[in-house]
Design a protein around this motif. Structure first.
Motif, PDB file in Angstrom:
ATOM      1  N   MET A 195      11.511  24.019   1.297  1.00 49.41           N
ATOM      2  CA  MET A 195      11.183  22.695   1.855  1.00 49.41           C
ATOM      3  C   MET A 195      11.561  21.607   0.843  1.00 49.41           C
ATOM      4  O   MET A 195      11.283  21.732  -0.346  1.00 49.41           O
ATOM      5  N   ALA A 196      12.215  20.529   1.352  1.00 47.66           N
ATOM      6  CA  ALA A 196      12.707  19.482   0.450  1.00 47.66           C
ATOM      7  C   ALA A 196      11.543  18.678  -0.139  1.00 47.66           C
ATOM      8  O   ALA A 196      10.530  18.454   0.516  1.00 47.66           O
ATOM      9  N   GLU A 197      11.748  18.253  -1.380  1.00 41.24           N
ATOM     10  CA  GLU A 197      10.734  17.477  -2.093  1.00 41.24           C
ATOM     11  C   GLU A 197      10.824  16.017  -1.651  1.00 41.24           C
ATOM     12  O   GLU A 197      11.918  15.506  -1.400  1.00 41.24           O
ATOM     13  N   THR A 198       9.691  15.358  -1.556  1.00 43.68           N
ATOM     14  CA  THR A 198       9.706  13.938  -1.168  1.00 43.68           C
ATOM     15  C   THR A 198      10.032  13.078  -2.395  1.00 43.68           C
ATOM     16  O   THR A 198       9.390  13.218  -3.436  1.00 43.68           O
ATOM     17  N   LEU A 199      11.027  12.207  -2.249  1.00 43.45           N
ATOM     18  CA  LEU A 199      11.393  11.310  -3.361  1.00 43.45           C
ATOM     19  C   LEU A 199      10.680   9.963  -3.232  1.00 43.45           C
ATOM     20  O   LEU A 199      10.155   9.426  -4.202  1.00 43.45           O
ATOM     21  N   ALA A 200      10.711   9.427  -2.002  1.00 48.21           N
ATOM     22  CA  ALA A 200      10.124   8.085  -1.818  1.00 48.21           C
ATOM     23  C   ALA A 200       9.173   8.078  -0.628  1.00 48.21           C
ATOM     24  O   ALA A 200       9.462   8.700   0.400  1.00 48.21           O
ATOM     25  N   THR A 201       8.078   7.362  -0.814  1.00 43.10           N
ATOM     26  CA  THR A 201       7.099   7.234   0.275  1.00 43.10           C
ATOM     27  C   THR A 201       6.703   5.765   0.421  1.00 43.10           C
ATOM     28  O   THR A 201       6.344   5.126  -0.574  1.00 43.10           O
ATOM     29  N   LEU A 202       6.813   5.277   1.628  1.00 38.72           N
ATOM     30  CA  LEU A 202       6.334   3.912   1.914  1.00 38.72           C
ATOM     31  C   LEU A 202       5.155   4.046   2.860  1.00 38.72           C
ATOM     32  O   LEU A 202       5.246   4.717   3.903  1.00 38.72           O
ATOM     33  N   GLN A 203       4.035   3.411   2.495  1.00 40.03           N
ATOM     34  CA  GLN A 203       2.833   3.518   3.334  1.00 40.03           C
ATOM     35  C   GLN A 203       2.327   2.127   3.689  1.00 40.03           C
ATOM     36  O   GLN A 203       1.991   1.350   2.792  1.00 40.03           O
ATOM     37  N   GLY A 204       2.331   1.850   4.975  1.00 39.58           N
ATOM     38  CA  GLY A 204       1.796   0.572   5.473  1.00 39.58           C
ATOM     39  C   GLY A 204       2.440  -0.642   4.826  1.00 39.58           C
ATOM     40  O   GLY A 204       1.763  -1.640   4.541  1.00 39.58           O
ATOM     41  N   VAL A 205       3.744  -0.555   4.639  1.00 38.59           N
ATOM     42  CA  VAL A 205       4.421  -1.630   3.907  1.00 38.59           C
ATOM     43  C   VAL A 205       4.750  -2.813   4.827  1.00 38.59           C
ATOM     44  O   VAL A 205       5.380  -2.645   5.867  1.00 38.59           O
ATOM     45  N   SER A 206       4.303  -3.957   4.413  1.00 40.76           N
ATOM     46  CA  SER A 206       4.650  -5.209   5.113  1.00 40.76           C
ATOM     47  C   SER A 206       5.273  -6.164   4.117  1.00 40.76           C
ATOM     48  O   SER A 206       4.939  -6.139   2.930  1.00 40.76           O
ATOM     49  N   ARG A 207       6.190  -6.960   4.608  1.00 41.43           N
ATOM     50  CA  ARG A 207       6.766  -8.007   3.755  1.00 41.43           C
ATOM     51  C   ARG A 207       6.828  -9.287   4.559  1.00 41.43           C
ATOM     52  O   ARG A 207       7.484  -9.351   5.612  1.00 41.43           O
ATOM     53  N   VAL A 208       6.148 -10.266   4.042  1.00 43.83           N
ATOM     54  CA  VAL A 208       6.089 -11.564   4.735  1.00 43.83           C
ATOM     55  C   VAL A 208       6.696 -12.624   3.833  1.00 43.83           C
ATOM     56  O   VAL A 208       6.391 -12.677   2.632  1.00 43.83           O
ATOM     57  N   TYR A 209       7.581 -13.421   4.368  1.00 40.36           N
ATOM     58  CA  TYR A 209       8.136 -14.548   3.624  1.00 40.36           C
ATOM     59  C   TYR A 209       7.560 -15.828   4.182  1.00 40.36           C
ATOM     60  O   TYR A 209       7.322 -15.949   5.383  1.00 40.36           O
ATOM     61  N   GLN A 210       7.370 -16.782   3.307  1.00 43.79           N
ATOM     62  CA  GLN A 210       6.887 -18.091   3.731  1.00 43.79           C
ATOM     63  C   GLN A 210       8.038 -19.069   3.605  1.00 43.79           C
ATOM     64  O   GLN A 210       8.512 -19.324   2.502  1.00 43.79           O
ATOM     65  N   LYS A 211       8.552 -19.536   4.731  1.00 45.04           N
ATOM     66  CA  LYS A 211       9.627 -20.533   4.670  1.00 45.04           C
ATOM     67  C   LYS A 211       9.042 -21.868   5.073  1.00 45.04           C
ATOM     68  O   LYS A 211       8.908 -22.175   6.258  1.00 45.04           O
ATOM     69  N   GLY A 212       8.674 -22.659   4.093  1.00 51.14           N
ATOM     70  CA  GLY A 212       7.976 -23.906   4.379  1.00 51.14           C
ATOM     71  C   GLY A 212       6.627 -23.561   4.984  1.00 51.14           C
ATOM     72  O   GLY A 212       5.870 -22.788   4.400  1.00 51.14           O
ATOM     73  N   LYS A 213       6.385 -24.074   6.200  1.00 51.90           N
ATOM     74  CA  LYS A 213       5.103 -23.779   6.844  1.00 51.90           C
ATOM     75  C   LYS A 213       5.219 -22.545   7.747  1.00 51.90           C
ATOM     76  O   LYS A 213       4.223 -22.063   8.286  1.00 51.90           O
ATOM     77  N   GLU A 214       6.458 -22.069   7.880  1.00 57.10           N
ATOM     78  CA  GLU A 214       6.676 -20.948   8.801  1.00 57.10           C
ATOM     79  C   GLU A 214       6.474 -19.601   8.104  1.00 57.10           C
ATOM     80  O   GLU A 214       6.949 -19.397   6.998  1.00 57.10           O
ATOM     81  N   ARG A 215       5.795 -18.715   8.749  1.00 55.97           N
ATOM     82  CA  ARG A 215       5.558 -17.358   8.204  1.00 55.97           C
ATOM     83  C   ARG A 215       6.528 -16.409   8.908  1.00 55.97           C
ATOM     84  O   ARG A 215       6.578 -16.351  10.143  1.00 55.97           O
ATOM     85  N   VAL A 216       7.298 -15.705   8.095  1.00 52.15           N
ATOM     86  CA  VAL A 216       8.285 -14.784   8.675  1.00 52.15           C
ATOM     87  C   VAL A 216       7.888 -13.352   8.310  1.00 52.15           C
ATOM     88  O   VAL A 216       7.898 -12.975   7.134  1.00 52.15           O
ATOM     89  N   ASP A 217       7.566 -12.565   9.323  1.00 51.18           N
ATOM     90  CA  ASP A 217       7.218 -11.157   9.098  1.00 51.18           C
ATOM     91  C   ASP A 217       8.486 -10.320   9.128  1.00 51.18           C
ATOM     92  O   ASP A 217       9.026 -10.050  10.200  1.00 51.18           O
ATOM     93  N   VAL A 218       8.966  -9.926   7.956  1.00 49.73           N
ATOM     94  CA  VAL A 218      10.234  -9.190   7.906  1.00 49.73           C
ATOM     95  C   VAL A 218       9.995  -7.689   8.098  1.00 49.73           C
ATOM     96  O   VAL A 218      10.714  -7.027   8.839  1.00 49.73           O
ATOM     97  N   LEU A 219       8.993  -7.171   7.448  1.00 48.86           N
ATOM     98  CA  LEU A 219       8.615  -5.767   7.635  1.00 48.86           C
ATOM     99  C   LEU A 219       7.159  -5.724   8.075  1.00 48.86           C
ATOM    100  O   LEU A 219       6.326  -6.471   7.568  1.00 48.86           O
ATOM    101  N   HIS A 220       6.882  -4.806   8.995  1.00 51.41           N
ATOM    102  CA  HIS A 220       5.534  -4.798   9.568  1.00 51.41           C
ATOM    103  C   HIS A 220       4.934  -3.397   9.507  1.00 51.41           C
ATOM    104  O   HIS A 220       5.328  -2.507  10.260  1.00 51.41           O
ATOM    105  N   GLU A 221       4.009  -3.192   8.595  1.00 46.03           N
ATOM    106  CA  GLU A 221       3.253  -1.931   8.452  1.00 46.03           C
ATOM    107  C   GLU A 221       4.140  -0.704   8.626  1.00 46.03           C
ATOM    108  O   GLU A 221       3.945   0.116   9.517  1.00 46.03           O
ATOM    109  N   LEU A 222       5.083  -0.614   7.753  1.00 40.32           N
ATOM    110  CA  LEU A 222       6.102   0.430   7.878  1.00 40.32           C
ATOM    111  C   LEU A 222       5.725   1.660   7.046  1.00 40.32           C
ATOM    112  O   LEU A 222       5.294   1.532   5.906  1.00 40.32           O
ATOM    113  N   ASP A 223       5.890   2.827   7.634  1.00 42.27           N
ATOM    114  CA  ASP A 223       5.680   4.097   6.918  1.00 42.27           C
ATOM    115  C   ASP A 223       6.995   4.864   6.920  1.00 42.27           C
ATOM    116  O   ASP A 223       7.687   4.928   7.945  1.00 42.27           O
TER     117      ASP A 223
END
Lengths: 385, 229
Positions: free
Chosen positions: B1-29
């Motif tokens: 069985m292959a070994e896990t190299l990278a794990t992303l758990q519940g990853v979100s990335r939000v950018y703030q452009k001025g007053k606007e909130r941009v959700d680029v990644l949303h709770e990604l596993d």
């Protein structure tokens, strides 16, 4: 050191721009070298002056002479170990451009008071004995090709002779040197007795007095005592240290130090703008490259250091070239004009100061671009690229 | 069985452009195995490059955990991330991003400047990396003297010179013609198959994705259930 290749290559990314910036830095440091050497020449008297010697001049001005009778009274003042006098002659040799300082002095007393002036005893004795005997610094002897036994005609610009003549003929009896490497001997000494007898006016006076204070005596108390003696007389005196006297003498030509500082301030301010603009452009046009450096693992502080090093390198290249050219020019001026401008010299202190300015100006010019590079967001910068 | 190299758990990335909130990644596993060659596809703005940046320690998530090879990137300082990137990950960009003032060899040597290697050793390793990508004879050329494909090979050599486990490629063939793109993709395949590199490649090109072992599709900051093996 391992980043030097990268720094060097980045510095020469735009060859014309970098060359022009270096040229402007070169000019700034060339000016620094020349003006500093000039300033040094004007300060030379202060630097080599003795703390144990005081100078007594007329209270109104150095131009006003003092009665020769003051010498005995000064000598009897408590705290005075020895005293002598000197008078400014102000002549030239053959042509007006061959100007140098000449002083009418009591040879034996003068050399006794200035032990830093080195002369063979037999030459001093000969000069003192010969009424028209003279002693010159080795710089003058070398410049004009004089040797012992030569008769040297000096043209007076102030002191005409009683017979109406303006030519003072002097026999070269001695050649002196200074044992202080900073001291210049580009001047001529001749006997006050001859001066006194032959001059048409001003008899019975001397230009100023120089005195040696006794060991343990307080220079301020001695100076005050001398000035008090002649207070309320027609020829009041002003006694000061030799350094203060040299400084006030130099100030007759204007506040050279202030002028030099003002010019250099303006030059270096302009230099900062030029170099700062170069570094700003350099950073602006390679933002994606700086982002790549950070991407592969260069830390923020390393990127800051690289940009600052580029700035320091550009200024140092121009600075070293400018100082180098300046040094050669100063050497040339010293050889050509050493007699009329003795003490012109680019000192190690000036070189050290220039090095400090190079590093300081490099940091200042590169600081804002370097901070910009350091704070660069990799993601934003790569998106721009 | 292959070994896990990278794990992303519940990853979100939000950018703030001025007053606007941009959700680029949303709770990604996501889990990526060692030795994988993964293609990330999706429309522009779907969050592919942001995901790549998080995996490479170039960006930090607003929420969630990014673990690569046991290193919790999401909780590292910028300085720690720099050190980590220098030894654990290689980057390959669409526009190569070589330094124009340096030769191919010196470009490849760049990541090694951060090590204590001697100049001779750096040069030797750069030569090996250039040899692997088939450009040993172009070591003294500057980027402007190379074709686009050659520039990208130099960029790949730079990415592998410090022998990282993970290679992150952002549209590596986006600026190349088909034939050159295929050469580059074959080279990536070789690095994956023969040198054991784990490769994550962002691409818009379905043909490029075919070179990967598997393809993940993204849209609006989320991984789609659709996975192509």
């Amino acid at each position: 050191m391992k980043y030097f290749g990268l720094i060097w290559k980045n510095t020469w990314r735009k060859k014309v721009r970098t060359s022009l910036t270096i040229l402007s830095v070169l000019v700034a440091f060339l000016l620094f070298a020349l003006l500093n050497a000039l300033g040094y020449a004007f300060r030379a008297g202060e630097d080599v002056s003795s703390a144990e010697r005081l100078v007594v001049i007329h209270k109104i001005s150095l131009i006003n002479p003092l009665p020769i009778s003051y010498e005995a009274r000064i000598a009897s003042t408590p705290g005075v170990a020895a005293v002598t006098h000197a008078s400014w002659f102000g002549g030239y040799y053959q042509e007006p451009r061959n100007q140098f300082a000449q002083f009418a002095v009591d040879m034996t007393a003068y050399f006794a008071l200035y032990p830093e002036l080195i002369i063979p005893p037999e030459q001093l004795e000969a000069a003192a004995k010969n009424r028209i005997g003279t002693v010159v610094g080795h710089e003058l002897a070398e410049k004009f090709g004089w040797k012992i036994g030569d008769r040297i005609p000096i043209q007076a610009t102030i002191w005409t002779k009683a017979d109406g003549g303006r030519t003072w003929e002097l026999d070269l009896e001695g050649i002196m040197r200074s044992n202080d490497p900073r001291g210049s001997t580009a001047f001529m000494l001749f006997n006050h007795d001859y001066f006194e007898e032959a001059r048409a006016f001003g008899k019975g006076t001397a230009g100023w007095y120089v005195l040696q204070i006794a060991p343990g005596a307080d220079p301020v108390e001695v100076a005050n005592a001398i000035d008090a003696q002649f207070a309320n007389s027609p020829n009041e005196t002003k006694t000061s240290t030799e350094a203060a006297f040299a400084a006030s003498f130099a100030k007759q030509f204007g506040n050279i130090a202030l002028i030099v500082q003002l010019i250099l301030g303006a030059v270096f301010f302009t230099l900062l703008l030029v170099a700062g603009n170069t570094m700003s452009q350099s950073v602006r046009e390679r933002i994606p490259e700086l982002a790549v450096l950070k991407t592969v693992g260069f830390r923020d502080i390393t990127v800051l250091g690289i940009v600052l090093s580029e700035s320091i390198l550009i200024i140092s290249l121009g600075g070293i070239l400018g100082l180098g050219i300046g040094w050669f020019l100063v050497q040339g001026v010293s050889q050509q004009m050493g007699a009329s401008l003795p003490g012109i010299y680019l000192s190690p202190q000036a070189m050290l100061m220039a090095t400090g300015i190079m590093i300081g100006a490099g940091i200042l010019a590169g600081l804002f671009p370097a901070l910009k590079a350091m704070r660069l967001s990799i993601v934003d910068a790569l998106a721009r690229g | 069985m292959a070994e896990t190299l990278a794990t992303l758990q519940g990853v979100s990335r939000v950018y703030q452009k001025g007053k606007e909130r941009v959700d680029v990644l949303h709770e990604l596993d996501l889990e990526i195995n060692t030795g994988d060659f993964l293609a990330l596809m999706g429309p522009s703005g779907s969050g592919k490059t942001t995901l790549l940046n998080l995996l490479g320690g170039l960006d930090k998530p607003t929420a969630g955990t990014v673990n690569v090879g046991g290193a919790i990137l999401s909780s590292m300082s910028n300085s720690q991330l720099s050190n980590w990137r220098a030894t654990h990950v290689g980057f390959i960009f669409q526009f190569y991003n070589l330094l124009p003032v340096l030769t191919a060899r010196k470009n490849v040597e760049l990541p090694l400047l951060l090590t204590n290697m001697s100049a001779k050793e750096r040069s030797r390793r750069a030569e090996i990396a250039l040899d692997i990508v088939g450009l040993a004879d172009r070591a003294s050329h500057r980027p402007r003297e190379l074709s686009g494909g050659q520039e990208q090979r130099v960029a790949i050599a730079r990415a592998i010179v410090s022998d990282p486990q993970l290679l992150l490629c952002d549209e590596p063939t986006g600026d190349l013609d088909r034939a050159t793109a295929d050469e580059i993709l074959k080279l990536l395949q070789t690095l994956n198959a023969e040198h054991g590199k784990t490769i994550i490649m962002v691409t818009h090109d379905a043909q490029a994705a075919d070179y990967a072992r598997r393809t993940l599709h993204m849209d609006k900051g989320k991984l789609e259930a659709r996975t192509t093996a």
